[in-house]
Design a protein around this motif. Structure first.
Motif, PDB file in Angstrom:
ATOM      1  N   PHE A  38     -15.775  10.392  -3.147  1.00 26.07           N
ATOM      2  CA  PHE A  38     -15.891  11.956  -3.106  1.00 26.07           C
ATOM      3  C   PHE A  38     -14.460  12.442  -2.939  1.00 26.07           C
ATOM      4  CE2 PHE A  38     -17.279  16.142  -2.823  1.00 26.07           C
ATOM      5  CZ  PHE A  38     -16.539  16.881  -1.688  1.00 26.07           C
ATOM      6  N   SER A  39     -13.671  11.890  -1.885  1.00 27.35           N
ATOM      7  CA  SER A  39     -12.285  12.325  -2.036  1.00 27.35           C
ATOM      8  C   SER A  39     -11.434  11.194  -1.246  1.00 27.35           C
ATOM      9  CB  SER A  39     -12.124  13.450  -1.140  1.00 27.35           C
ATOM     10  OG  SER A  39     -12.561  13.534  -0.012  1.00 27.35           O
ATOM     11  N   ILE A  40     -10.134  11.108  -1.460  1.00 18.64           N
ATOM     12  CA  ILE A  40      -9.380  10.039  -0.585  1.00 18.64           C
ATOM     13  C   ILE A  40      -8.463  10.864   0.285  1.00 18.64           C
ATOM     14  CG2 ILE A  40      -7.977   8.068  -0.582  1.00 18.64           C
ATOM     15  CD1 ILE A  40      -9.013   7.539  -3.441  1.00 18.64           C
ATOM     16  N   ASN A  41      -8.612  10.520   1.569  1.00 17.67           N
ATOM     17  CA  ASN A  41      -7.807  11.304   2.518  1.00 17.67           C
ATOM     18  C   ASN A  41      -6.477  10.861   2.577  1.00 17.67           C
ATOM     19  OD1 ASN A  41     -10.338  12.627   3.354  1.00 17.67           O
ATOM     20  ND2 ASN A  41     -10.816  10.667   4.493  1.00 17.67           N
ATOM     21  N   ASP A  42      -6.374   9.533   2.572  1.00 20.40           N
ATOM     22  CA  ASP A  42      -4.958   9.066   2.689  1.00 20.40           C
ATOM     23  C   ASP A  42      -4.834   7.568   2.048  1.00 20.40           C
ATOM     24  OD1 ASP A  42      -5.023   9.242   6.122  1.00 20.40           O
ATOM     25  OD2 ASP A  42      -5.315   7.620   4.982  1.00 20.40           O
ATOM     26  N   MET A  43      -3.850   7.216   1.578  1.00 20.79           N
ATOM     27  CA  MET A  43      -3.635   5.697   1.168  1.00 20.79           C
ATOM     28  C   MET A  43      -2.277   5.097   1.618  1.00 20.79           C
ATOM     29  SD  MET A  43      -5.229   6.224  -2.777  1.00 20.79           S
ATOM     30  CE  MET A  43      -5.486   4.135  -3.140  1.00 20.79           C
ATOM     31  N   GLY A  44      -2.230   3.805   1.770  1.00 16.58           N
ATOM     32  CA  GLY A  44      -1.102   3.276   1.945  1.00 16.58           C
ATOM     33  C   GLY A  44      -0.767   1.803   1.589  1.00 16.58           C
ATOM     34  N   TRP A  45       0.247   1.249   1.854  1.00 14.90           N
ATOM     35  CA  TRP A  45       0.719  -0.104   1.581  1.00 14.90           C
ATOM     36  C   TRP A  45       1.161  -0.663   2.687  1.00 14.90           C
ATOM     37  CZ3 TRP A  45      -0.191  -2.298  -2.978  1.00 14.90           C
ATOM     38  CH2 TRP A  45      -0.449  -1.401  -4.050  1.00 14.90           C
ATOM     39  N   TYR A  46       0.624  -1.732   3.088  1.00 15.76           N
ATOM     40  CA  TYR A  46       0.912  -2.694   3.999  1.00 15.76           C
ATOM     41  C   TYR A  46       1.183  -4.150   3.481  1.00 15.76           C
ATOM     42  CZ  TYR A  46      -1.496   0.599   7.248  1.00 15.76           C
ATOM     43  OH  TYR A  46      -2.010   1.647   7.827  1.00 15.76           O
ATOM     44  N   ARG A  47       2.054  -4.890   4.383  1.00 18.58           N
ATOM     45  CA  ARG A  47       2.473  -6.194   3.875  1.00 18.58           C
ATOM     46  C   ARG A  47       2.223  -7.084   4.898  1.00 18.58           C
ATOM     47  NH1 ARG A  47       8.905  -5.236   2.851  1.00 18.58           N
ATOM     48  NH2 ARG A  47       9.485  -4.998   5.099  1.00 18.58           N
ATOM     49  N   GLN A  48       2.035  -8.414   4.680  1.00 18.00           N
ATOM     50  CA  GLN A  48       1.821  -9.459   5.719  1.00 18.00           C
ATOM     51  C   GLN A  48       2.349 -10.791   5.292  1.00 18.00           C
ATOM     52  OE1 GLN A  48      -2.337 -10.098   6.712  1.00 18.00           O
ATOM     53  NE2 GLN A  48      -1.830 -10.872   8.756  1.00 18.00           N
ATOM     54  N   VAL A  49       3.055 -11.261   6.200  1.00 25.16           N
ATOM     55  CA  VAL A  49       3.752 -12.749   5.824  1.00 25.16           C
ATOM     56  C   VAL A  49       2.978 -13.803   6.770  1.00 25.16           C
ATOM     57  CG1 VAL A  49       6.128 -11.824   5.233  1.00 25.16           C
ATOM     58  CG2 VAL A  49       5.635 -12.521   7.632  1.00 25.16           C
ATOM     59  N   HIS A  98       2.753   5.178   3.587  1.00 24.41           N
ATOM     60  CA  HIS A  98       1.588   5.770   3.498  1.00 24.41           C
ATOM     61  C   HIS A  98       1.736   7.357   2.922  1.00 24.41           C
ATOM     62  CE1 HIS A  98      -1.088   8.737   5.847  1.00 24.41           C
ATOM     63  NE2 HIS A  98      -1.831   7.654   5.762  1.00 24.41           N
ATOM     64  N   ILE A  99       0.720   7.624   2.454  1.00 26.90           N
ATOM     65  CA  ILE A  99       0.777   8.951   1.768  1.00 26.90           C
ATOM     66  C   ILE A  99      -0.402   9.726   2.020  1.00 26.90           C
ATOM     67  CG2 ILE A  99       0.192   8.271  -0.453  1.00 26.90           C
ATOM     68  CD1 ILE A  99       2.089  10.207  -1.761  1.00 26.90           C
ATOM     69  N   THR A 100      -0.278  10.887   2.262  1.00 25.17           N
ATOM     70  CA  THR A 100      -1.850  11.811   2.724  1.00 25.17           C
ATOM     71  C   THR A 100      -2.220  12.410   1.272  1.00 25.17           C
ATOM     72  OG1 THR A 100      -0.709  13.733   3.013  1.00 25.17           O
ATOM     73  CG2 THR A 100      -0.892  12.398   4.828  1.00 25.17           C
ATOM     74  N   SER A 101      -3.441  12.898   1.296  1.00 25.06           N
ATOM     75  CA  SER A 101      -3.948  13.532   0.123  1.00 25.06           C
ATOM     76  C   SER A 101      -2.917  14.723  -0.201  1.00 25.06           C
ATOM     77  CB  SER A 101      -5.465  14.180   0.500  1.00 25.06           C
ATOM     78  OG  SER A 101      -5.316  14.867   1.392  1.00 25.06           O
ATOM     79  N   GLY A 102      -2.292  15.399   0.577  1.00 26.09           N
ATOM     80  CA  GLY A 102      -1.405  16.698   0.492  1.00 26.09           C
ATOM     81  C   GLY A 102      -0.115  16.251   0.143  1.00 26.09           C
ATOM     82  N   GLY A 103       0.089  14.928  -0.084  1.00 28.66           N
ATOM     83  CA  GLY A 103       1.547  14.223  -0.412  1.00 28.66           C
ATOM     84  C   GLY A 103       2.469  13.956   0.361  1.00 28.66           C
ATOM     85  N   ASN A 104       2.215  14.175   1.860  1.00 25.89           N
ATOM     86  CA  ASN A 104       3.113  14.003   2.930  1.00 25.89           C
ATOM     87  C   ASN A 104       3.330  12.102   2.909  1.00 25.89           C
ATOM     88  OD1 ASN A 104       3.450  16.485   3.811  1.00 25.89           O
ATOM     89  ND2 ASN A 104       1.601  16.516   4.616  1.00 25.89           N
TER      90      ASN A 104
END
Length: 121
Positions: A29-40, A50-56
């Motif tokens: 329905f909607s995505i509130n926020d999205m992000g990228w993580y990394r792991q070694v 990280h980015i919010t739906s509002g672009g922050n």
């Protein structure tokens, strides 16, 4: 169900660039926020950007000024432009999304399968 599919990883020389993409699909329905993580191996997964739906946006100190996160709400897609890559950026990169679903039982936190980024000469 909700799926996140990442692409764009690979092998690059120090100082080079890569662009990662992550497309979300399914009962969204909607995505509130999205992000990228990394792991070694042997270390905890860490937030990269990280980015919010509002672009922050916010970034790990180690990537500020080199990485840029952006999103396309119309495509439910998030990107990570990585410039001036260093060997210490080598990791598996995971996409994350906080999703509100048409089916409330499917709302929640989702992860992609991960994409390998290797920075080496």
């Amino acid at each position: 169900q909700v799926q996140l599919v990442e692409s764009g990883g690979g092998l690059v020389q120090p100082g080079g660039s890569l662009r990662l993409s992550c497309a979300a699909s399914g009962s969204i329905f909607s995505i509130n926020d999205m992000g990228w993580y990394r792991q070694v191996p042997g270390k905890q997964r860490e937030l990269v950007a990280h980015i919010t739906s509002g672009g922050n946006t916010n970034y790990a100190d180690s990537v500020k000024g080199r990485f840029t996160i952006s999103g396309d709400n119309t495509k439910n897609t998030v990107y990570l432009q990585m410039n001036s890559l260093k060997p210490e950026d080598t990791a598996v990169y995971y996409c994350n999304a906080d999703v509100s679903s048409w089916d409330s039982t499917m709302s929640g936190d989702y992860w992609g399968q991960g994409t390998q980024v290797t920075v080496s000469s």
